[in-house]
Design a protein around this motif. Structure first.
Motif, PDB file in Angstrom:
ATOM      1  N   ASN A 296     -20.231 -31.120  43.768  1.00 52.38           N
ATOM      2  CA  ASN A 296     -21.596 -30.676  44.033  1.00 52.38           C
ATOM      3  C   ASN A 296     -22.560 -31.861  44.070  1.00 52.38           C
ATOM      4  O   ASN A 296     -23.382 -31.999  44.987  1.00 52.38           O
ATOM      5  CB  ASN A 296     -22.018 -29.679  42.942  1.00 52.38           C
ATOM      6  CG  ASN A 296     -23.208 -28.829  43.355  1.00 52.38           C
ATOM      7  OD1 ASN A 296     -23.625 -28.818  44.507  1.00 52.38           O
ATOM      8  ND2 ASN A 296     -23.762 -28.109  42.402  1.00 52.38           N
ATOM      9  N   VAL A 297     -22.457 -32.752  43.078  1.00 49.36           N
ATOM     10  CA  VAL A 297     -23.337 -33.922  43.008  1.00 49.36           C
ATOM     11  C   VAL A 297     -23.098 -34.855  44.196  1.00 49.36           C
ATOM     12  O   VAL A 297     -24.039 -35.305  44.852  1.00 49.36           O
ATOM     13  CB  VAL A 297     -23.131 -34.689  41.685  1.00 49.36           C
ATOM     14  CG1 VAL A 297     -23.880 -36.014  41.714  1.00 49.36           C
ATOM     15  CG2 VAL A 297     -23.611 -33.853  40.506  1.00 49.36           C
ATOM     16  N   TYR A 355     -16.432 -24.711  49.765  1.00 53.32           N
ATOM     17  CA  TYR A 355     -17.670 -23.930  49.817  1.00 53.32           C
ATOM     18  C   TYR A 355     -18.840 -24.744  49.251  1.00 53.32           C
ATOM     19  O   TYR A 355     -19.920 -24.806  49.853  1.00 53.32           O
ATOM     20  CB  TYR A 355     -17.488 -22.632  49.026  1.00 53.32           C
ATOM     21  CG  TYR A 355     -18.772 -21.889  48.769  1.00 53.32           C
ATOM     22  CD1 TYR A 355     -19.390 -21.145  49.772  1.00 53.32           C
ATOM     23  CD2 TYR A 355     -19.377 -21.919  47.513  1.00 53.32           C
ATOM     24  CE1 TYR A 355     -20.579 -20.469  49.531  1.00 53.32           C
ATOM     25  CE2 TYR A 355     -20.559 -21.247  47.264  1.00 53.32           C
ATOM     26  CZ  TYR A 355     -21.146 -20.522  48.272  1.00 53.32           C
ATOM     27  OH  TYR A 355     -22.317 -19.860  48.037  1.00 53.32           O
ATOM     28  N   ILE A 356     -18.616 -25.384  48.098  1.00 57.49           N
ATOM     29  CA  ILE A 356     -19.662 -26.166  47.446  1.00 57.49           C
ATOM     30  C   ILE A 356     -20.090 -27.336  48.329  1.00 57.49           C
ATOM     31  O   ILE A 356     -21.288 -27.662  48.428  1.00 57.49           O
ATOM     32  CB  ILE A 356     -19.190 -26.667  46.067  1.00 57.49           C
ATOM     33  CG1 ILE A 356     -19.095 -25.500  45.082  1.00 57.49           C
ATOM     34  CG2 ILE A 356     -20.118 -27.750  45.524  1.00 57.49           C
ATOM     35  CD1 ILE A 356     -20.420 -24.848  44.745  1.00 57.49           C
ATOM     36  N   ILE A 357     -19.139 -27.990  48.982  1.00 58.40           N
ATOM     37  CA  ILE A 357     -19.474 -29.110  49.869  1.00 58.40           C
ATOM     38  C   ILE A 357     -20.455 -28.656  50.953  1.00 58.40           C
ATOM     39  O   ILE A 357     -21.490 -29.299  51.197  1.00 58.40           O
ATOM     40  CB  ILE A 357     -18.206 -29.704  50.516  1.00 58.40           C
ATOM     41  CG1 ILE A 357     -17.367 -30.463  49.487  1.00 58.40           C
ATOM     42  CG2 ILE A 357     -18.574 -30.650  51.679  1.00 58.40           C
ATOM     43  CD1 ILE A 357     -16.004 -30.904  49.991  1.00 58.40           C
ATOM     44  N   PHE A 358     -20.144 -27.535  51.585  1.00 52.52           N
ATOM     45  CA  PHE A 358     -20.969 -27.083  52.715  1.00 52.52           C
ATOM     46  C   PHE A 358     -22.339 -26.571  52.272  1.00 52.52           C
ATOM     47  O   PHE A 358     -23.344 -26.843  52.930  1.00 52.52           O
ATOM     48  CB  PHE A 358     -20.223 -26.008  53.514  1.00 52.52           C
ATOM     49  CG  PHE A 358     -19.157 -26.574  54.407  1.00 52.52           C
ATOM     50  CD1 PHE A 358     -19.486 -27.331  55.507  1.00 52.52           C
ATOM     51  CD2 PHE A 358     -17.811 -26.362  54.130  1.00 52.52           C
ATOM     52  CE1 PHE A 358     -18.508 -27.878  56.339  1.00 52.52           C
ATOM     53  CE2 PHE A 358     -16.813 -26.893  54.946  1.00 52.52           C
ATOM     54  CZ  PHE A 358     -17.169 -27.653  56.045  1.00 52.52           C
ATOM     55  N   ILE A 359     -22.400 -25.853  51.139  1.00 47.89           N
ATOM     56  CA  ILE A 359     -23.719 -25.345  50.713  1.00 47.89           C
ATOM     57  C   ILE A 359     -24.563 -26.464  50.119  1.00 47.89           C
ATOM     58  O   ILE A 359     -25.786 -26.476  50.249  1.00 47.89           O
ATOM     59  CB  ILE A 359     -23.601 -24.172  49.717  1.00 47.89           C
ATOM     60  CG1 ILE A 359     -24.959 -23.467  49.593  1.00 47.89           C
ATOM     61  CG2 ILE A 359     -23.085 -24.618  48.347  1.00 47.89           C
ATOM     62  CD1 ILE A 359     -24.921 -22.140  48.881  1.00 47.89           C
ATOM     63  N   ALA A 360     -23.916 -27.466  49.495  1.00 45.21           N
ATOM     64  CA  ALA A 360     -24.661 -28.557  48.858  1.00 45.21           C
ATOM     65  C   ALA A 360     -25.298 -29.497  49.868  1.00 45.21           C
ATOM     66  O   ALA A 360     -26.265 -30.193  49.540  1.00 45.21           O
ATOM     67  CB  ALA A 360     -23.753 -29.341  47.913  1.00 45.21           C
TER      68      ALA A 360
END
Length: 457
Positions: A296-297, A355-360
């Motif tokens: 996420n970071v 998922y986290i890569i794309f939303i972040a």
């Protein structure tokens, strides 16, 4: 143009509010299994403990609508830093689940206000050409706060001690002190000062932060803006004017699709999700969450680099297009749990990571960035509080319904439901996500006044 060092320092200190936002929303994730054991809580009670902070955030967003316009951005952030510190101590020493919920409610109020005041402060004090990067620094700090909460949860967790959660909450006291001390040394934003006819102070701050070739142009635009707003009320009636309808649709819509994609079910319930995937230990269930926090970071850091280069609209479309297959695969993992067997946790983590890569890189930073850009100066505080209210309202709905959905329709179907929401978000974004890259806040206001649409910005 190179970024002046003092501007970056100002943005970093202010964005510590984002760190607290992330920490205090993420810390509950690792604390929940221990709270459940310590007070023998049911799933319904766990949802209430999780949702309490979100209810507080909604109250903070509603109650503070015009306060930041009256008191100033700086004072509001200082007040919230004090509330964060008191709330952290209250949670640490809570003698009952009821007291814990009251303290979480208090922290939630501060989160609800900080979530829009900090990006607004940074947007108003940033040079035009670097506004996207600096406002997104707040989102980077939010993700860092979430990661910090996961690491603290893991390091302080002890399966033999059901009161491990107390020390998890206590960690939040220290960044609150950093924010409180740091804000005393920062200036008020030039745009707020000028809106209060404090021209000399505003000009002085603007000379410190804006690119030299844009200072006079910005002052002229601000003067015109203040003249336009003299007869305006700056209240809800002004925000609801037809020419500001696109800004309102963007504000509510971006957070609807951001939150209804289910992102915070992963932030709040990831250890519980991984327990559903077969991980038994409370401590071990936090480890995959740390992996997700790191991703996420790093992804949010990438968005800081990309937003002022690629642009808002393109990143939104890329991000939500990647979220759709990631969520679908997440649901498929649980649908095929018997076939996957012991490999289920691995596939679940991989699906969530993508998922986290794309939303972040897209919806997560774009929500707070866009609402800091689309409203005129005299109603920016109120407009952003509407955005904050939308964020926390939809957030609370997701947090309060996740376990109910899982128990009612199954975890696979729940993630497929979120997939469907993202498909609708892809269609909505095509019509309503504007391109504000390189446009001054005053230029964006002028576009709305002329009846321009989001797609033509």
């Amino acid at each position: 143009m190179s970024l002046q060092p003092n501007v970056l320092l100002i943005a970093v200190i202010a964005a510590t509010g984002g760190l607290l936002f992330g920490f205090d929303t993420g810390v509950i994730s690792g604390a929940l299994p221990f709270l459940k054991e310590h007070w023998h809580l049911t799933d319904a009670q766990l949802e209430w403990v999780t949702t309490t902070v979100l209810i507080g955030a909604v109250l903070g967003a509603v109650a503070s609508g015009k306060l930041s316009d009256r008191l100033g951005r700086k004072k509001m952030i200082i007040i919230n830093a004090i509330v964060f510190a008191l709330g952290a101590l209250g949670c640490t020493f809570a003698p009952s689940v009821t007291v814990l919920m009251v303290m979480r409610l208090l922290i939630g109020i501060a989160i609800g206000i900080t979530s829009y005041v900090v990006p607004m402060y940074i947007a108003e004090i940033s040079p035009t050409r670097r506004r996207g990067q600096l406002v997104t620094l707040n989102q980077l700090m939010i993700t860092a706060g979430i990661l910090l909460s996961y690491i603290a949860d893991y390091l302080l967790s002890n399966d033999a001690n059901t009161e491990s959660w107390r020390w998890m909450f206590f960690v939040g006291f220290f960044p609150a002190l950093v924010l409180l001390a740091g804000m005393f040394f920062l200036p008020e934003t030039p745009r707020w000062l000028i809106s209060r006819n404090r021209w000399e102070e505003g000009r002085k701050v603007l000379l410190q932060v804006e690119d030299k070739d844009l200072v006079e142009q910005t002052l002229v635009a601000l003067k015109q803006d203040v003249e336009l707003q003299t007869a305006a009320t700056g209240g809800l009636k002004e925000v609801l004017q037809p020419w500001l309808r696109p800004a309102l649709i963007i504000t509510v819509g971006i957070f609807f699709f951001q939150q209804l994609s289910g992102v915070n079910t992963i932030i709040y319930y990831s250890p519980i999700i991984f327990k559903m995937a077969g991980i038994v230990s409370n401590t071990e269930s936090i480890l995959p969450a740390i992996i997700i926090g790191v991703v996420n970071v790093l992804s949010c850091f990438l968005s800081v680099v990309l937003l002022d280069k690629v642009g808002r609209r393109k990143l939104y479309m890329i991000g939500i297009s990647g979220m759709i297959p990631s969520l679908f695969m997440m649901g498929l993992c649980f649908y095929l749990r018997e076939q996957l067997g012991a490999s289920l946790p691995i596939f679940a983590v991989l699906s969530i990571v993508f998922y986290i890569i794309f939303i972040a890189i897209s919806l997560a930073p774009l929500g707070w960035l866009l609402i800091s850009e689309v409203f005129p100066l005299n109603v920016r505080g109120l407009g952003m509080s509407i955005g904050s209210l939308s964020h926390w309202g939809f957030n609370a709905i997701i947090a309060f319904t996740f376990l109910k959905l899982v128990n009612g329709i199954g975890i696979a179907t729940t993630f497929w439901f979120y997939t469907g929401i993202c498909i609708l978000g892809l269609i909505w974004g095509w019509y309503y996500i504007p391109e504000t890259k390189g446009r001054s806040l005053e230029d964006i206001e002028s576009h709305w006044r002329k009846g321009g649409s989001p797609r033509t910005l």
